[in-house]
Write an enzyme that holds these catalytic residues in place. Structure first.
Site, PDB file in Angstrom:
ATOM      1  N   ILE A   1      -1.464   2.667  10.669  1.00  0.00           N
ATOM      2  CA  ILE A   1      -2.228   1.995  11.718  1.00  0.00           C
ATOM      3  C   ILE A   1      -3.528   1.393  11.200  1.00  0.00           C
ATOM      4  O   ILE A   1      -4.400   1.021  11.984  1.00  0.00           O
ATOM      5  CB  ILE A   1      -2.514   2.956  12.885  1.00  0.00           C
ATOM      6  CG1 ILE A   1      -3.292   4.183  12.402  1.00  0.00           C
ATOM      7  CG2 ILE A   1      -1.214   3.379  13.559  1.00  0.00           C
ATOM      8  CD1 ILE A   1      -3.784   5.089  13.531  1.00  0.00           C
ATOM      9  N   LYS A   2      -3.645   1.263   9.894  1.00  0.00           N
ATOM     10  CA  LYS A   2      -4.854   0.661   9.343  1.00  0.00           C
ATOM     11  C   LYS A   2      -4.814  -0.868   9.489  1.00  0.00           C
ATOM     12  O   LYS A   2      -3.757  -1.472   9.688  1.00  0.00           O
ATOM     13  CB  LYS A   2      -5.003   1.043   7.876  1.00  0.00           C
ATOM     14  CG  LYS A   2      -5.196   2.550   7.646  1.00  0.00           C
ATOM     15  CD  LYS A   2      -6.425   3.069   8.369  1.00  0.00           C
ATOM     16  CE  LYS A   2      -6.774   4.509   7.990  1.00  0.00           C
ATOM     17  NZ  LYS A   2      -5.808   5.486   8.492  1.00  0.00           N
ATOM     18  N   SER A   3      -5.989  -1.493   9.349  1.00  0.00           N
ATOM     19  CA  SER A   3      -6.077  -2.952   9.495  1.00  0.00           C
ATOM     20  C   SER A   3      -5.190  -3.666   8.482  1.00  0.00           C
ATOM     21  O   SER A   3      -4.619  -4.727   8.771  1.00  0.00           O
ATOM     22  CB  SER A   3      -7.527  -3.399   9.318  1.00  0.00           C
ATOM     23  OG  SER A   3      -8.356  -2.780  10.275  1.00  0.00           O
ATOM     24  N   LEU A   4      -5.093  -3.121   7.289  1.00  0.00           N
ATOM     25  CA  LEU A   4      -4.133  -3.574   6.282  1.00  0.00           C
ATOM     26  C   LEU A   4      -3.201  -2.403   6.011  1.00  0.00           C
ATOM     27  O   LEU A   4      -3.639  -1.366   5.506  1.00  0.00           O
ATOM     28  CB  LEU A   4      -4.844  -3.987   4.988  1.00  0.00           C
ATOM     29  CG  LEU A   4      -3.917  -4.436   3.849  1.00  0.00           C
ATOM     30  CD1 LEU A   4      -3.332  -5.811   4.163  1.00  0.00           C
ATOM     31  CD2 LEU A   4      -4.649  -4.482   2.521  1.00  0.00           C
TER      32      LEU A   4
END
Length: 371
Positions: free
Chosen positions: A187-190
């Site tokens: 669920i990280k931005s990248l």
């Protein structure tokens, strides 16, 4: 590009894929080599170029990145690492896995990040490292105490798990000269599906990190394939980044400017929707410099509000229960009244790229009704 979710606010967080991840993943599958390989190294070069740094070491998770970075910096048995209690428990587990012990620090109630004052209040004569956690993606500026820390031989190891793409002033997180660790979890931005990375400060740290992630071996997989033997130079763990994960990350990186813009705009929509809701403190993420990973508020009667929102199908969370109160870390307990108050009031609102801007208004209205 995937279709938007129906009622996207029902999920607190969710990966966002642009569509071409499948093509990259198939190429990696067709290579027949699923461990560390050329695609992993291509990902390392691409992320290093994106940040403007000379080197980057990809690993299997952000937690492994922290453990390896501490060890590569010479932090280990008998050492003390100052770290905020307000973080995911894996931050603390990484300190312990490296052989060190945590010394818990307070945070600023406006940002939920450490400050130079809270760090120095916690430092003792046994401290050999400090680990600021870039909560919510917000950079932590410790430049005012860098010289003092250096004079005492104290290393700064950033837990930037949530902060890829954010900036400290005009400099990207990871390019500020401190030892920095990222997470590229689901669920990280990248996202790489799973993954992490270390930005080393020098060639010695880079070499140590590369050897540690491959159970201490000095040779790369390609070099070992051309030889009948190998050398184990140090104690290590199996923490390399798979080519499959690196392939996903390469596809994601190509779209990162879109990711940056969408996440900033969603956070601003929340800020506008919550501006006139009484009883809500929006945690300041410094959105101009931050790629937000969460939208966080502090409310009274948090548990009751949480249950009321979940009953309405709103995917709220509580990130995080303070670590200094966890049974596993009881040996290092110290009173942290600010953190404990935050732990009773913190609420994370649904935040991911499947959400439309209008979803922020729906969540804000539900929160106001619950309050």
């Amino acid at each position: 590009m995937p279709e938007p979710m129906t009622d996207a606010y029902r999920a607190n967080a969710r990966p966002y894929l642009y569509g071409d991840e499948r093509e990259h993943l198939l190429l990696a599958l067709d290579s027949g080599q699923y461990g560390h390989g050329e695609i992993t190294e291509q990902f390392e070069r691409a992320v290093a170029d994106h940040l403007g740094v000379p080197d980057l070491v990809a690993v299997s998770t952000g937690t492994d990145a922290l453990e390896i970075a501490l060890t590569a910096a010479g932090i280990g048995r008998g050492d003390e690492v100052v770290v905020p209690s307000m973080t995911f428990c894996s931050t603390i587990q990484a300190v312990i896995a490296a052989g060190a012990r945590p010394r818990f620090a307070e945070v600023d109630p406006q940002t939920l990040c450490v400050t130079d004052e809270t760090i120095m209040e916690a430092v003792t004569d046994q401290t050999t490292a400090v680990m600021p956690v870039l909560y919510g993606g917000r950079a932590v500026d410790l430049r005012s105490i860098h010289d003092e820390l250096a004079e005492h031989g104290i290393t700064v190891v950033e837990d930037a798990a949530q902060a890829f793409g954010s900036h400290e002033g005009n400099v990207p997180v990871g390019a500020t000269g401190v030892l920095t660790c990222f997470s590229f979890g689901p669920i990280k931005s990248l996202t790489c599906g799973q993954g992490g990375a270390i930005v080393p400060r020098n060639e010695a740290e880079a070499t140590a990190a590369r050897q540690m992630r491959l159970v201490g071996m000095a040779e790369s997989p390609a070099e070992r394939a051309r030889s009948t033997s190998y050398r184990v130079e140090r104690v290590g763990i199996r923490a390399h980044m798979s080519q499959l994960n690196a392939a996903i990350g390469l596809a994601q990186l190509a779209h990162f400017e879109k990711t940056r813009a969408v996440r900033k705009e969603l956070w601003r929509s929340y800020a506008a929707a919550l501006a006139d809701v009484p009883g809500v403190q929006l945690v300041n993420c410094d959105v101009e410099r931050t790629v937000p990973s969460m939208c966080v508020v502090l409310v009274n009667e948090r548990d009751r509000v949480y249950e009321a929102l979940r009953a309405k199908g709103i995917g709220v969370g509580a990130h995080y229960p303070p670590n200094h109160r966890q049974p596993a870390f009881s040996d290092w307990f110290r009173p942290l009244p600010v953190t404990e108050d935050i732990g009773r009031r913190v609420l994370t609102l649904p935040f991911h790229q499947h959400m439309a801007l209008g979803d922020a208004q729906i969540v804000a209205e539900a929160l106001e009704a619950a309050l």
